[in-house]
Design a protein around this motif. Structure first.
Motif, PDB file in Angstrom:
ATOM      1  N   LEU A 268      44.097   2.155  21.008  1.00 33.59           N
ATOM      2  CA  LEU A 268      42.715   1.674  20.912  1.00 33.59           C
ATOM      3  C   LEU A 268      42.528   0.827  19.653  1.00 33.59           C
ATOM      4  N   ASP A 269      43.145   1.241  18.568  1.00 30.90           N
ATOM      5  CA  ASP A 269      43.055   0.485  17.313  1.00 30.90           C
ATOM      6  C   ASP A 269      43.773  -0.858  17.392  1.00 30.90           C
ATOM      7  N   GLU A 270      44.693  -1.005  18.355  1.00 28.15           N
ATOM      8  CA  GLU A 270      45.504  -2.225  18.477  1.00 28.15           C
ATOM      9  C   GLU A 270      44.782  -3.324  19.259  1.00 28.15           C
ATOM     10  N   PHE A 271      43.651  -3.019  19.853  1.00 25.79           N
ATOM     11  CA  PHE A 271      42.965  -4.008  20.681  1.00 25.79           C
ATOM     12  C   PHE A 271      42.690  -5.305  19.911  1.00 25.79           C
ATOM     13  N   LYS A 272      42.228  -5.202  18.691  1.00 28.11           N
ATOM     14  CA  LYS A 272      41.914  -6.402  17.906  1.00 28.11           C
ATOM     15  C   LYS A 272      43.169  -7.224  17.645  1.00 28.11           C
ATOM     16  N   ALA A 273      44.262  -6.565  17.277  1.00 30.92           N
ATOM     17  CA  ALA A 273      45.519  -7.278  17.026  1.00 30.92           C
ATOM     18  C   ALA A 273      46.019  -7.953  18.303  1.00 30.92           C
ATOM     19  N   ALA A 274      45.812  -7.295  19.439  1.00 31.89           N
ATOM     20  CA  ALA A 274      46.244  -7.877  20.716  1.00 31.89           C
ATOM     21  C   ALA A 274      45.454  -9.143  21.029  1.00 31.89           C
ATOM     22  N   VAL A 275      44.156  -9.124  20.753  1.00 36.84           N
ATOM     23  CA  VAL A 275      43.328 -10.323  20.969  1.00 36.84           C
ATOM     24  C   VAL A 275      43.796 -11.449  20.053  1.00 36.84           C
ATOM     25  N   ASP A 276      44.080 -11.129  18.803  1.00 33.51           N
ATOM     26  CA  ASP A 276      44.594 -12.137  17.868  1.00 33.51           C
ATOM     27  C   ASP A 276      45.939 -12.692  18.328  1.00 33.51           C
ATOM     28  N   PHE A 277      46.720 -11.862  19.009  1.00 27.37           N
ATOM     29  CA  PHE A 277      48.029 -12.249  19.540  1.00 27.37           C
ATOM     30  C   PHE A 277      47.885 -13.198  20.731  1.00 27.37           C
ATOM     31  N   GLY A 278      46.708 -13.176  21.378  1.00 28.27           N
ATOM     32  CA  GLY A 278      46.486 -14.032  22.541  1.00 28.27           C
ATOM     33  C   GLY A 278      46.288 -13.281  23.835  1.00 28.27           C
ATOM     34  N   ILE A 279      46.194 -11.951  23.750  1.00 30.46           N
ATOM     35  CA  ILE A 279      45.926 -11.114  24.923  1.00 30.46           C
ATOM     36  C   ILE A 279      44.473 -10.675  24.832  1.00 30.46           C
ATOM     37  N   SER A 280      43.604 -11.329  25.567  1.00 31.62           N
ATOM     38  CA  SER A 280      42.167 -11.033  25.457  1.00 31.62           C
ATOM     39  C   SER A 280      41.610 -10.402  26.728  1.00 31.62           C
TER      40      SER A 280
END
Length: 455
Positions: free
Chosen positions: A134-146
């Protein structure tokens, strides 16, 4: 300029006009009534329509399921996509227990990057929501997975999430600028009905449909929409196939909620009657095709604007794998093909007058690009956009056969379907990848699309 497409009728979601398109470095660099084509390759589109490439935002390539792996590899699936005018493919990366979101995406990208024939992106399906995930959601969006997916079904397969998990991901996605896509069916009702049918010796493909009929999907649609409305979060319903769910989407949207519904060509063209056919097992997918009332409701949803996108849920299996369930529908791998058929089918329906060509571009290109963070580079023909372009001949007659498709599947549910009009050429970032029935691209051409956060 590298190329100039001349004399065609340009069609976007909003406009239809005559014009030339100048392409350089994979981008559209000029649109004008008459472009000087000195030193550029000229593509004459006289009498033809020039459209943005489609985005298929729902595919399952090389996906383990039902005791096997879906029949199209990343190469085969994206090759077929190019030949059907699809220039961006979204695949689902399934999180394994213990894995993170970016780890999941990177694992799939190692398989896809060397093989993709067109551009691609991933949704990550959340199956193991630990606090660190759950905490990784922001990093995933920054990675390009939105975008992320949750399953309200497939409990035995370990994919299903409960309502609590779904609400957590809905809230977190809204917080970080992502969107949640939901597969909505009720697993307990499916299990109960399946058990009863097997006990009664009712094992044909028809009972796949009856094990998960309209109300089984509708209940889950209503529940998912209820949570999204209660939390005031965006929601994307994948492969909507039933009338009651369509009515609930319309109601929520009329109330002002951000609810997006996707449907698929197979639901618009076939009804549940296909499961009575001798080859009915080839049509087994989940959710299954529904009755005529549901199909009519979906077409009405397109007309009203309450269907936002068309995608395929492309997840084909070989006919011998489908035959595993010849005498037991529970053994049929769930999934059908469509990645090469989606755009031609919808354009053919426009050619017949059922909807406008602008509406087809909206459903298959502009809306998917906007909802999933690919616009304005994808989904339109405009200066600065990627030169993902389809040239379509409205006068060409085409009959689908497994022999003129370009995937690795040994059959097609679209066998014998006649299209009014067909695609002549597909360009992926200005590169000609399909012409006159022949694939001209190459594996590894496709780029990973780093998508933007929602605002």
């Amino acid at each position: 300029m590298d190329k100039v497409i001349k004399n065609g009728t340009i069609i976007t979601a909003f406009d239809t006009y005559k014009g030339d398109i100048g392409i350089e470095g994979g981008k559209v660099v000029m649109i004008a009534a008459n472009i000087n084509s000195d030193n550029a390759e000229v593509i004459d589109a006289s009498g033809k329509y020039v459209l943005p490439g489609a985005l298929d935002v729902h595919t399952h390539l090389q996906m383990p399921f039902g005791g096997t792996i879906s029949a199209d590899s990343y190469e085969a699936g994206t090759r077929a996509a190019a030949c059907g005018g699809v220039t961006t493919v979204f695949d689902f990366a399934l999180q394994q227990k213990g894995d993170g979101i970016i780890q999941t995406a990177e694992g799939r990208n190692k398989l896809c990057a060397p093989k993709a024939c067109v551009d691609y992106a991933f949704h990550v399906a959340i199956t193991d929501l630990r606090p660190e995930v759950l905490d990784e959601f922001k990093a995933a969006v920054d990675f390009g997975i939105s975008s992320f997916k949750v399953f309200m079904v497939y409990k035995k397969e370990g994919l299903m999430v409960d309502d609590g998990v779904m609400c957590k991901v809905l809230e977190k996605a809204k917080e970080v600028g992502a969107i949640i896509a939901v597969h909505a069916e009720n697993p307990d009702l499916i299990d109960m009905r399946t058990e009863q049918f097997l006990k009664e010796g009712k094992t044909s493909a028809w009972y796949h449909y009856l094990s998960r009929p309209e109300f089984v999907e509708a209940e889950a649609d209503i529940r998912a929409i209820h949570w999204a409305k209660s939390l005031n979060t965006p929601l994307y319903l994948v492969h909507l196939a039933n009338k009651q769910g369509m009515e609930e989407v319309k109601r929520a949207r009329d109330e002002g909620y951000e609810i997006y519904a996707e449907t698929c060509p197979q639901y618009l063209h076939f009804t549940s009657d296909v499961y009575k056919r001798e080859d009915g097992r080839n049509f087994v997918c989940s959710p299954p095709m529904k009755g005529q009332e549901s199909q009519d409701a979906l077409w009405q949803g397109i007309k009203s604007g309450d269907i936002a996108t068309i995608a395929t849920d492309h997840c084909p299996f070989q006919s011998y794998e489908k035959d595993w369930g010849k005498d037991d529908f529970t053994k049929i791998p769930n999934g059908c093909m469509g990645i090469e058929n989606m755009y031609p089918y919808m354009l053919s329906e426009a050619n017949k007058g059922r909807l406008s060509f602008n509406k087809v571009v909206e459903l298959c290109s502009a809306n998917p690009a906007k909802i999933y963070g690919c616009a304005p580079e994808k989904g339109t023909i405009a200066v600065g956009a990627d030169a993902d372009i389809v040239i379509y001949d409205p006068n060409k007659e085409f009959t689908v056969s497994k022999d003129n498709m370009h995937s690795d599947v040994d059959h097609t549910i679209w066998e014998g379907t006649k299209f009014n009009g067909y695609i002549d050429m597909t360009f992926s970032r200005g590169n000609l990848v399909f012409k006159d029935g022949e694939f001209l691209g190459k594996p590894g051409w496709g780029n990973f699309i780093k998508r933007k956060a929602r605002v």
